[in-house]
Design a protein around this motif. Structure first.
Motif, mmCIF file in Angstrom:
data_model
loop_
_atom_site.group_PDB
_atom_site.id
_atom_site.type_symbol
_atom_site.label_atom_id
_atom_site.label_comp_id
_atom_site.label_asym_id
_atom_site.label_seq_id
_atom_site.Cartn_x
_atom_site.Cartn_y
_atom_site.Cartn_z
ATOM 1 N N VAL A 49 -3.273 -1.541 4.072
ATOM 2 C CA VAL A 49 -2.539 -2.044 5.235
ATOM 3 C C VAL A 49 -3.066 -1.483 6.553
ATOM 4 O O VAL A 49 -2.775 -2.036 7.617
ATOM 5 N N SER A 51 -1.121 -6.269 2.477
ATOM 6 C CA SER A 51 -1.792 -6.505 3.747
ATOM 7 C C SER A 51 -1.118 -7.622 4.535
ATOM 8 O O SER A 51 -1.015 -7.550 5.767
ATOM 9 N N ALA A 52 -0.633 -8.633 3.834
ATOM 10 C CA ALA A 52 0.081 -9.718 4.521
ATOM 11 C C ALA A 52 1.384 -9.214 5.124
ATOM 12 O O ALA A 52 1.770 -9.616 6.231
ATOM 13 N N HIS A 59 -4.615 -3.748 9.043
ATOM 14 C CA HIS A 59 -3.823 -4.934 9.396
ATOM 15 C C HIS A 59 -2.652 -4.610 10.308
ATOM 16 O O HIS A 59 -2.042 -5.521 10.885
ATOM 17 N N GLU A 71 0.589 -7.366 8.413
ATOM 18 C CA GLU A 71 -0.200 -8.045 9.433
ATOM 19 C C GLU A 71 0.491 -8.009 10.803
ATOM 20 O O GLU A 71 1.565 -8.576 11.000
ATOM 21 N N GLY A 72 -0.115 -7.309 11.754
ATOM 22 C CA GLY A 72 0.417 -7.223 13.105
ATOM 23 C C GLY A 72 1.684 -6.405 13.248
ATOM 24 O O GLY A 72 2.299 -6.400 14.323
#
Length: 294
Positions: A70, A41-42, A73, A45-46
Motif C-alpha cells: 500500500v 492497494s486498491a 498507493h 489508493e489516494g
C-alpha cells in the motif's frame, strides 16, 4: 478487530474503504455500508489514512512493501496506522522505510479485543511524530476509549504493548492453571469464579477468560498462537537485552504445548484444556482422559 475498527469509523461518519482476504468479512463490512475492494492497494489508493490490523511484523511489512503493498498507493503525506503487535526494532525499521517516502508511520498497537473494537473503545498505545499523530487523530478519536501518546518515534508503542502482552499471557496461563487445579480438587468451577472475581487473586484475564473454560466454549476470540508469537517476542527482547523473563518463558511453553496439541487456532483459554488432558481432569466440554497416577 479490523471489522470492528472499520465499523466504528463508519459510525463516526468517516468514508471507509476496506479490504480483507476473507470474503465473509468483506461481505460483513459491506452490509454495514462500507465500500469494499479486492486488494489492499486498491483500498489504499489516494488514502490520507491507512489503518492496518494484521497479525504480525511479516504481514505488516508485506502489506506496506510487498507485491500488493500500500505504501506506493497512499497519498503523498498520508499516515499508516500500524495496529499489529510487533517487536520495537521492527516498528522502527518499518517507520524509517515508509518515512523516507514522505509518508508517516504511527506505531499504534491496540488492546481490548473484538468487542471493544466494535464499540470504539479500544486502548491505543501509540508513538510517532507530531505529524503522524495529527494526521491519524480522526481515526484515533473514532476507535479508542483511551489513546496513550508514548513518544515521538516508532517503537515506544510497540514496547508498551509487549509489557501488556507479557502480563496478559502470564495471567491467562495462571488462570488456566488455577481453574484446572480447582477441578482437580473437585470444586464447583462457577463458585470458584464467583469467589475469585471478588477476591485479591482476580485479574482482568481471569475475569474474561475463565467463563470460556466454565462453558467449555473455546471458539477463538484470541487464539493460542497469538501468545506463542507475542511471548516469543518478549523472550527475544529479553535475550537481546540480557534481561531474564522466567515467568513469560514458562507461560510461553504452556502456549506452545497447547498449540502442539492441536489447539493453536482455538481460544487462548485452551491452556486449561491442556492441563485437563495431561491430568485426566473432567473440565466442561472436554472428555476425560484417564491417567495412571499410582
Amino acid at each position: 478487530m479490523g471489522l470492528g475498527i472499520a465499523a466504528s469509523l463508519l459510525r463516526d461518519g468517516a468514508r471507509v474503504t476496506g479490504f480483507d482476504p476473507g470474503e465473509q468479512r468483506r461481505d460483513a463490512f459491506a452490509a454495514l455500508g462500507g465500500a469494499t475492494v479486492t486488494s489492499a492497494s486498491a483500498a489504499a489508493e489516494g488514502a490520507d489514512i491507512v489503518v492496518s490490523v494484521v497479525v504480525n511484523a511479516e504481514q505488516t511489512e508485506a502489506l506496506l512493501f510487498g507485491a500488493d503493498g500500500v505504501a506506493a498507493h497512499m497519498a503523498s503525506n498520508a499516515v499508516f496506522v500500524s495496529c499489529a503487535t510487533l517487536a520495537p526494532a521492527k516498528a522502527r525499521a518499518l517507520a524509517r522505510q515508509l518515512e523516507a517516502s514522505g509518508r508517516h508511520y504511527l506505531d499504534a498497537p491496540i488492546s481490548g479485543g473484538a468487542q471493544r473494537a466494535a464499540e470504539g473503545s479500544l486502548t491505543v498505545m501509540a508513538s510517532g511524530s507530531v505529524a503522524a499523530f495529527d494526521r491519524a487523530s480522526p481515526v484515533l478519536e473514532a476507535i479508542a476509549g483511551k489513546v496513550y501518546r508514548l513518544g515521538d518515534a516508532a517503537g515506544q508503542g510497540a514496547a508498551f504493548k509487549m509489557v501488556n502482552q507479557l502480563l496478559a499471557g502470564v495471567h491467562i496461563a495462571a488462570a488456566a492453571e488455577a481453574m484446572a487445579f480447582a477441578a482437580s480438587e473437585g470444586l464447583d468451577l462457577r463458585a470458584v469464579y464467583e469467589v475469585i472475581t471478588a477476591s485479591a487473586g482476580n485479574s482482568w484475564m481471569f475475569e474474561n477468560r475463565v467463563p470460556h473454560m466454565i462453558d467449555g466454549d473455546y471458539t477463538s476470540r484470541s487464539a493460542v498462537d497469538i501468545f506463542v508469537k507475542d511471548l516469543g517476542i518478549v523472550i527475544d527482547m529479553g535475550r537481546a537485552n540480557t534481561f531474564p523473563v522466567p515467568l513469560a518463558s514458562a507461560a510461553l511453553q504452556l502456549f506452545v504445548m497447547t498449540s502442539a496439541a492441536g489447539m493453536g487456532r482455538d481460544d487462548d483459554a485452551s491452556v486449561a484444556r491442556l492441563y485437563a488432558h495431561i491430568a485426566g481432569l473432567a473440565m466442561p466440554g472436554e472428555p476425560v482422559v484417564k491417567t495412571d497416577r499410582s
